[in-house]
Design an enzyme around this catalytic site. Structure first.
Site, short mmCIF file in Angstrom:
data_model
loop_
_atom_site.label_atom_id
_atom_site.label_comp_id
_atom_site.label_asym_id
_atom_site.label_seq_id
_atom_site.Cartn_x
_atom_site.Cartn_y
_atom_site.Cartn_z
N ILE A 31 5.60 -10.80 -6.64
CA ILE A 31 6.90 -10.38 -7.18
C ILE A 31 7.66 -9.48 -6.20
O ILE A 31 8.88 -9.35 -6.28
CB ILE A 31 6.70 -9.68 -8.54
CG1 ILE A 31 7.95 -9.73 -9.38
CG2 ILE A 31 6.20 -8.26 -8.37
CD1 ILE A 31 7.73 -9.34 -10.83
N ASN A 85 -7.27 -6.14 -0.75
CA ASN A 85 -7.30 -4.68 -0.79
C ASN A 85 -8.28 -4.26 -1.89
O ASN A 85 -8.20 -4.77 -3.01
CB ASN A 85 -5.91 -4.13 -1.11
CG ASN A 85 -4.90 -4.45 -0.02
OD1 ASN A 85 -5.24 -4.47 1.16
ND2 ASN A 85 -3.67 -4.72 -0.41
N HIS A 98 -7.65 -10.21 -6.00
CA HIS A 98 -6.65 -11.16 -5.52
C HIS A 98 -6.68 -11.21 -4.00
O HIS A 98 -6.91 -10.21 -3.33
CB HIS A 98 -5.24 -10.79 -6.01
CG HIS A 98 -4.89 -9.34 -5.83
ND1 HIS A 98 -5.36 -8.36 -6.67
CD2 HIS A 98 -4.14 -8.71 -4.89
CE1 HIS A 98 -4.91 -7.19 -6.28
NE2 HIS A 98 -4.17 -7.36 -5.19
P1 AMP Z 1 -2.58 -4.83 -4.30
O1 AMP Z 1 -1.68 -3.66 -4.00
O2 AMP Z 1 -3.37 -5.33 -3.15
O3 AMP Z 1 -3.43 -4.55 -5.53
O4 AMP Z 1 -1.62 -6.02 -4.65
C1 AMP Z 1 -1.03 -6.20 -5.90
C2 AMP Z 1 0.13 -7.11 -5.70
O5 AMP Z 1 0.51 -7.61 -6.97
C3 AMP Z 1 1.36 -6.42 -5.10
O6 AMP Z 1 1.72 -7.08 -3.89
C4 AMP Z 1 2.42 -6.60 -6.19
O7 AMP Z 1 3.71 -6.81 -5.67
C5 AMP Z 1 1.90 -7.79 -6.96
N1 AMP Z 1 2.33 -7.89 -8.33
C6 AMP Z 1 2.30 -6.93 -9.28
N2 AMP Z 1 2.78 -7.37 -10.45
C7 AMP Z 1 3.12 -8.66 -10.23
C8 AMP Z 1 3.70 -9.69 -11.05
N3 AMP Z 1 4.03 -9.48 -12.33
N4 AMP Z 1 3.92 -10.91 -10.49
C9 AMP Z 1 3.61 -11.14 -9.20
N5 AMP Z 1 3.06 -10.22 -8.39
C10 AMP Z 1 2.84 -9.00 -8.89
#
Ligand code: AMP
Ligand code: ZN
Length: 112
Positions: A31, A85, A98
């Site tokens: 997002i 991460n 992820h």
């Molecule tokens: P991390 O910081 O490695 O845990 O990555 C989490 C990722 O999830 C970040 O890049 C966010 O931008 C992404 N994220 C959080 N909420 C959403 C959402 N609703 N849809 C898509 N990506 C998301």
């Protein structure tokens, strides 16, 4: 996990912008993209992070799916970065495992 946003996506309760899905994994556009291509690949089962990834077949499937999605999005040859991460110092903000797939620009190394 009831309060986990990625579990809600895996269950279909929240609909992300999906690029690939099968019975075990889901891939969707981040997002808040940090590159022209920024896709997240998640296991549908709740796993907190790499510390808890106890399924080698699933781990391999996630990585092979990342390569497949890179090809699907046309960046396999130009190049891409895959990363996970884990916990505070790794910069994890969503506590459902992820794989980030980043591409579409020259990525800096080392990361910040
Ligand atoms: P991390 O910081 O490695 O845990 O990555 C989490 C990722 O999830 C970040 O890049 C966010 O931008 C992404 N994220 C959080 N909420 C959403 C959402 N609703 N849809 C898509 N990506 C998301
Ligand atoms: Zn979850």
């Amino acid at each position: 996990m009831p309060d986990c946003i990625f579990c809600k996506m895996a269950a279909g309760d929240i609909k992300p912008d999906i690029v690939y899905e099968d019975e075990k994994v889901l891939a969707f556009h981040d997002i808040e993209p940090q590159a022209p291509v920024h896709v997240l690949l998640i296991p549908k089962r709740h796993i907190v992070n790499l510390n808890d990834l106890d399924d080698a077949e699933l781990a391999g499937h996630l990585l092979q799916t990342a390569a497949r999605v890179a090809a699907q999005l046309g960046v396999a040859e130009s190049g891409y970065r895959t990363l996970m991460n884990s916990n505070r110092d790794g910069g994890q903000s969503v506590y459902h495992l992820h794989v980030h797939l980043l591409a579409g620009r020259r990525l800096a190394w080392p990361p910040g």
